[in-house]
Design a protein around this motif. Sequence first.
Motif, mmCIF file in Angstrom:
data_model
loop_
_atom_site.group_PDB
_atom_site.id
_atom_site.type_symbol
_atom_site.label_atom_id
_atom_site.label_comp_id
_atom_site.label_asym_id
_atom_site.label_seq_id
_atom_site.Cartn_x
_atom_site.Cartn_y
_atom_site.Cartn_z
ATOM 1 N N PRO A 172 -21.927 4.661 6.011
ATOM 2 C CA PRO A 172 -20.908 4.464 7.052
ATOM 3 C C PRO A 172 -19.891 5.595 7.096
ATOM 4 N N GLN A 173 -19.337 5.814 8.280
ATOM 5 C CA GLN A 173 -18.228 6.753 8.399
ATOM 6 C C GLN A 173 -16.945 6.140 7.848
ATOM 7 N N GLN A 174 -16.822 4.836 7.996
ATOM 8 C CA GLN A 174 -15.635 4.135 7.504
ATOM 9 C C GLN A 174 -16.045 2.770 6.966
ATOM 10 N N TRP A 175 -15.476 2.410 5.830
ATOM 11 C CA TRP A 175 -15.774 1.128 5.187
ATOM 12 C C TRP A 175 -14.470 0.360 5.034
ATOM 13 N N SER A 179 -13.382 12.147 -1.851
ATOM 14 C CA SER A 179 -13.965 13.424 -2.265
ATOM 15 C C SER A 179 -15.407 13.561 -1.803
ATOM 16 N N GLN A 180 -16.041 12.424 -1.422
ATOM 17 C CA GLN A 180 -17.413 12.439 -0.909
ATOM 18 C C GLN A 180 -17.436 12.343 0.622
ATOM 19 N N SER A 181 -16.242 12.513 1.237
ATOM 20 C CA SER A 181 -16.093 12.446 2.704
ATOM 21 C C SER A 181 -16.446 11.065 3.247
ATOM 22 N N ILE A 182 -16.172 10.034 2.455
ATOM 23 C CA ILE A 182 -16.378 8.652 2.886
ATOM 24 C C ILE A 182 -15.011 7.984 2.982
ATOM 25 N N ALA A 183 -14.682 7.501 4.164
ATOM 26 C CA ALA A 183 -13.368 6.910 4.393
ATOM 27 C C ALA A 183 -13.389 5.433 4.019
ATOM 28 N N VAL A 184 -12.691 5.094 2.954
ATOM 29 C CA VAL A 184 -12.497 3.695 2.567
ATOM 30 C C VAL A 184 -11.106 3.302 3.050
ATOM 31 N N ALA A 185 -11.061 2.461 4.067
ATOM 32 C CA ALA A 185 -9.787 2.109 4.687
ATOM 33 C C ALA A 185 -8.988 1.161 3.804
ATOM 34 N N ASP A 186 -7.707 1.015 4.128
ATOM 35 C CA ASP A 186 -6.894 0.011 3.445
ATOM 36 C C ASP A 186 -7.466 -1.374 3.733
ATOM 37 N N PRO A 187 -7.384 -2.287 2.789
ATOM 38 C CA PRO A 187 -7.993 -3.612 2.983
ATOM 39 C C PRO A 187 -7.356 -4.384 4.136
ATOM 40 N N PHE A 188 -8.178 -5.155 4.810
ATOM 41 C CA PHE A 188 -7.692 -6.145 5.772
ATOM 42 C C PHE A 188 -7.505 -7.423 4.962
ATOM 43 N N ASP A 189 -6.270 -7.658 4.504
ATOM 44 C CA ASP A 189 -6.032 -8.699 3.513
ATOM 45 C C ASP A 189 -5.512 -9.986 4.147
ATOM 46 N N ALA A 190 -5.098 -10.917 3.293
ATOM 47 C CA ALA A 190 -4.665 -12.232 3.769
ATOM 48 C C ALA A 190 -3.455 -12.135 4.687
ATOM 49 N N MET A 191 -2.552 -11.191 4.413
ATOM 50 C CA MET A 191 -1.381 -11.030 5.265
ATOM 51 C C MET A 191 -1.779 -10.591 6.666
ATOM 52 N N GLU A 192 -2.714 -9.643 6.751
ATOM 53 C CA GLU A 192 -3.190 -9.197 8.054
ATOM 54 C C GLU A 192 -3.906 -10.336 8.783
ATOM 55 N N LEU A 193 -4.693 -11.106 8.034
ATOM 56 C CA LEU A 193 -5.405 -12.234 8.634
ATOM 57 C C LEU A 193 -4.423 -13.256 9.198
ATOM 58 N N ALA A 194 -3.390 -13.577 8.421
ATOM 59 C CA ALA A 194 -2.389 -14.542 8.885
ATOM 60 C C ALA A 194 -1.670 -14.028 10.128
ATOM 61 N N ARG A 195 -1.377 -12.725 10.148
ATOM 62 C CA ARG A 195 -0.695 -12.144 11.306
ATOM 63 C C ARG A 195 -1.560 -12.247 12.562
ATOM 64 N N GLU A 196 -2.855 -12.012 12.411
ATOM 65 C CA GLU A 196 -3.746 -12.121 13.562
ATOM 66 C C GLU A 196 -3.844 -13.566 14.054
#
Length: 261
Positions: free
Chosen positions: A67-70, A95-112
């Motif tokens: 993936p380009q982003q995980w 360093s391997q050109s793989i973008a690991v994004a910040d987690p979509f966590d419980a706070m983000e879920l509650a906000r949605e």
Amino acid sequence: MSARYPSAKIRYPEGAAGDEGVDLFQGDLTRGSTVWQCKAFTVTILGDSQKRQIKESLRDAIKNVQPQQWILCLNLNLDTKAARWFERLQESYASQSIAVADPFDAMELARELMFRRTIRNHFFPNLMLDVQELRSLVKAAARGMDSIGDVDLEKLATENTEEYLDRLRQRDPRFTYEVTFGGERGPNVFPPPHEPNLISSMTDGRKIIKAYARDHEALRQDPVGSLFQFNETGGQKFLDFIRTGKEQVWTPEEIRAFKST
């Protein structure tokens, strides 16, 4: 995720035969895509077992679909130790050109979920009191109806708003008025940008009322006056405005009373 990104064509692969580290994806799996990995743990703090599962899922996704982003989706929030661990994980794959994004966590879920009532009621029907539905039932009962549909609710809202605007015009017909209801876009929408003939704008956090000059001659002959009553912090802002002329923004809590003359 499909509700959050409605035009992104996010897809859900069947996992009975193994999902290859992919719970949701967007794009072409053969040429790099965005991959979401969803983890629902029964613990409140990530331990070694949970970290191992996360790393294995990430390795599987990279091995199988590159993936380009995980993006990791979690039903909990990371504590400080887990946050530092995840930051190190992100750095190691950057360093391997793989973008690991910040987690979509419980706070983000509650906000949605706060803004997605249909999804919230379907998956969490007893999570919270649906104030909007309760109001709708009360309004329907007052009119001898079992419920109010979208068309009737829109008509009712329009009639109420028109009546409110008419009352504003009756108070001071030298102006035309505009009322915007909402508030979901946050505080950045206020104060509004400059507009021709805009004399004043006020908000209580739920609506914005704008007054535009209509009868310029009457306003020249009888300029607008205002009477304010502030709390202590609001009064300090007013004194600062008098002394310096610097623009001030008062919160609803700082204005105890207001009257135009």
